[in-house]
Write a protein that holds these residues in place. Structure first.
Motif, PDB file in Angstrom:
ATOM      1  N   ASN A  88     112.268  63.045  51.307  1.00 54.03           N
ATOM      2  CA  ASN A  88     112.084  62.207  50.085  1.00 54.03           C
ATOM      3  C   ASN A  88     110.482  62.272  49.869  1.00 54.03           C
ATOM      4  OD1 ASN A  88     111.246  60.910  52.238  1.00 54.03           O
ATOM      5  ND2 ASN A  88     112.206  58.773  51.631  1.00 54.03           N
ATOM      6  N   VAL A  89     109.936  63.160  50.600  1.00 49.32           N
ATOM      7  CA  VAL A  89     108.260  63.438  50.469  1.00 49.32           C
ATOM      8  C   VAL A  89     107.475  61.934  50.541  1.00 49.32           C
ATOM      9  CG1 VAL A  89     108.643  65.383  48.699  1.00 49.32           C
ATOM     10  CG2 VAL A  89     108.375  62.982  47.827  1.00 49.32           C
ATOM     11  N   LYS A  90     108.026  61.350  51.392  1.00 45.04           N
ATOM     12  CA  LYS A  90     107.154  60.128  52.016  1.00 45.04           C
ATOM     13  C   LYS A  90     106.264  60.545  53.130  1.00 45.04           C
ATOM     14  CE  LYS A  90     109.032  56.412  49.553  1.00 45.04           C
ATOM     15  NZ  LYS A  90     108.313  55.694  48.815  1.00 45.04           N
ATOM     16  N   THR A  91     105.178  59.872  53.303  1.00 48.95           N
ATOM     17  CA  THR A  91     104.202  60.261  54.251  1.00 48.95           C
ATOM     18  C   THR A  91     104.709  60.629  55.537  1.00 48.95           C
ATOM     19  OG1 THR A  91     102.475  59.149  53.168  1.00 48.95           O
ATOM     20  CG2 THR A  91     101.966  59.721  55.471  1.00 48.95           C
ATOM     21  N   TYR A  92     104.406  61.748  56.139  1.00 42.58           N
ATOM     22  CA  TYR A  92     105.115  62.187  57.577  1.00 42.58           C
ATOM     23  C   TYR A  92     104.164  62.861  58.283  1.00 42.58           C
ATOM     24  CZ  TYR A  92     108.569  63.206  60.713  1.00 42.58           C
ATOM     25  OH  TYR A  92     109.113  63.278  61.969  1.00 42.58           O
TER      26      TYR A  92
ATOM     27  N   LEU B 192     119.623  64.915  60.418  1.00 38.26           N
ATOM     28  CA  LEU B 192     118.825  63.663  59.683  1.00 38.26           C
ATOM     29  C   LEU B 192     117.941  63.201  60.558  1.00 38.26           C
ATOM     30  CD1 LEU B 192     119.161  61.675  57.158  1.00 38.26           C
ATOM     31  CD2 LEU B 192     120.679  60.237  58.530  1.00 38.26           C
ATOM     32  N   GLN B 193     116.867  62.928  59.696  1.00 37.58           N
ATOM     33  CA  GLN B 193     115.610  62.221  60.465  1.00 37.58           C
ATOM     34  C   GLN B 193     115.020  61.101  59.506  1.00 37.58           C
ATOM     35  OE1 GLN B 193     113.222  64.694  63.215  1.00 37.58           O
ATOM     36  NE2 GLN B 193     111.626  64.105  61.912  1.00 37.58           N
ATOM     37  N   VAL B 194     114.628  60.146  60.434  1.00 39.56           N
ATOM     38  CA  VAL B 194     113.733  59.029  59.751  1.00 39.56           C
ATOM     39  C   VAL B 194     112.645  58.694  60.480  1.00 39.56           C
ATOM     40  CG1 VAL B 194     115.983  58.026  58.743  1.00 39.56           C
ATOM     41  CG2 VAL B 194     115.311  57.517  60.905  1.00 39.56           C
TER      42      VAL B 194
ATOM     43  N   PHE C 270     109.900  57.324  55.528  1.00 38.22           N
ATOM     44  CA  PHE C 270     110.455  58.850  55.343  1.00 38.22           C
ATOM     45  C   PHE C 270     112.048  58.948  55.680  1.00 38.22           C
ATOM     46  CE2 PHE C 270     111.272  62.848  57.594  1.00 38.22           C
ATOM     47  CZ  PHE C 270     110.743  63.721  56.908  1.00 38.22           C
ATOM     48  N   VAL C 271     112.596  59.925  55.027  1.00 38.12           N
ATOM     49  CA  VAL C 271     113.959  60.229  55.492  1.00 38.12           C
ATOM     50  C   VAL C 271     113.779  61.942  54.971  1.00 38.12           C
ATOM     51  CG1 VAL C 271     116.234  60.406  54.836  1.00 38.12           C
ATOM     52  CG2 VAL C 271     114.952  58.193  54.774  1.00 38.12           C
ATOM     53  N   GLY C 272     114.620  62.669  55.883  1.00 34.74           N
ATOM     54  CA  GLY C 272     114.798  64.042  55.567  1.00 34.74           C
ATOM     55  C   GLY C 272     116.044  64.547  56.207  1.00 34.74           C
ATOM     56  N   GLY C 273     116.540  65.746  55.715  1.00 37.76           N
ATOM     57  CA  GLY C 273     117.747  66.309  56.249  1.00 37.76           C
ATOM     58  C   GLY C 273     117.662  67.740  56.120  1.00 37.76           C
ATOM     59  N   SER C 274     118.553  68.622  56.698  1.00 42.48           N
ATOM     60  CA  SER C 274     118.592  69.892  56.506  1.00 42.48           C
ATOM     61  C   SER C 274     120.045  70.234  57.104  1.00 42.48           C
ATOM     62  CB  SER C 274     117.609  70.559  57.353  1.00 42.48           C
ATOM     63  OG  SER C 274     117.779  70.204  58.916  1.00 42.48           O
TER      64      SER C 274
END
Length: 260
Positions: free
Chosen positions: A142-146, A108-110, A115-119
């Motif tokens: 969540n396809v926010k800017t990163y 999990l990454q924020v 931005f929030v992402g996971g795998s």
């Protein structure tokens, strides 16, 4: 370069890269957890990276701190470019052993900006067992800017495998493919990691990419090479990344780090 709809590969098998710092490289477990020394509860590493863009001829910097226990990794990072775009990030990754079926790795990454992402990745390799093993993974954001530091799409699927042999080291072949945003992005990696004399280690990652930065944009093709040299508690990573993030930019990367 600021981008959207990419995650810095924090992965499930290991940075995104580089670390990540790199959540990415970790996605195919080419940057495994550092072994704990007898007096350590956590193995730490710090890295400072510089990225030079061939289009703007500017330099961006990234600082990150990573730690790991036997089955858990966590990291903090901070990125800044000459246009004063900054982004802070944090992530955690957990490995669950599956007896004779390898391990299941979730992350999990924020990041600042929402931005929030996971795998999640299945790495079929068993500890201390040579031979072939599979890699399968899925990533979502969540396809926010990163700002993507490993330049692989993370709204994607991963497939591939590894071959391990004690004397020769570990060879990994895998692809990361966009399966969500319709950009046709595809990155293919061939990675070798092994030990060298005098307590040195070497990781070589050769990769090729194709696809568009966004739907409707022209497709590009590019190649790249990343080399990481380890010498006891210190390491240096050099990379050339052609058509980084599926744009016209070529990026040179230099990162220095140490373990403590």
């Amino acid at each position: 370069m600021r981008i959207k709809r990419f995650a810095a590969g924090s992965v499930l098998a290991g940075l995104l890269t580089t670390t990540a710092i790199y959540a990415s490289q970790d996605r195919a477990n080419i940057d495994p957890a550092d072994p704990l020394k007898p007096e350590q509860v956590v193995a730490w590493k710090a890295m400072l990276g510089s990225y030079r863009d061939s289009v703007t001829h500017s330099n961006a910097t990234d600082m990150n701190l990573r730690g790991n226990t036997k089955d858990t990794k966590f990291w903090l990072g901070y990125y800044q470019d000459p246009n004063n775009f900054t982004q802070s990030r944090a992530g955690v990754e957990q490995s669950a052993r599956l007896a004779s079926y390898g391990q299941l790795i979730s992350s999990l990454q924020v990041a600042s900006g929402g931005f929030v992402g996971g795998s999640i990745t299945w790495d079929g390799k068993q500890d201390n067992v040579d031979g072939l093993s599979p890699l399968l993974g899925l990533g979502r954001t969540n396809v926010k800017t990163y700002y993507n530091l490993n330049f692989d799409p993370n709204d994607s699927v991963l497939w591939g495998g590894t071959f391990s042999q004690r004397q020769l080291g570990q060879l990994s072949f895998y692809q990361i493919l966009d399966d969500r945003l319709k950009t046709s992005q595809r990155v293919t990696h061939l990675v070798w990691r092994g030990a060298m004399p005098n307590a040195m280690g070497l990781t070589v990652d050769a990769f090729a990419r194709s696809g568009a930065s966004e739907v409707g944009e022209p497709k590009v093709k590019g190649n790249g090479l990343s080399v990481t040299l380890d010498l006891r508690d210190y390491f240096v990573r050099m990379a050339y990344d052609q058509r980084a993030n599926f744009t016209q930019a070529n990026i040179m990367r230099l990162a220095l780090g140490f373990r403590f």
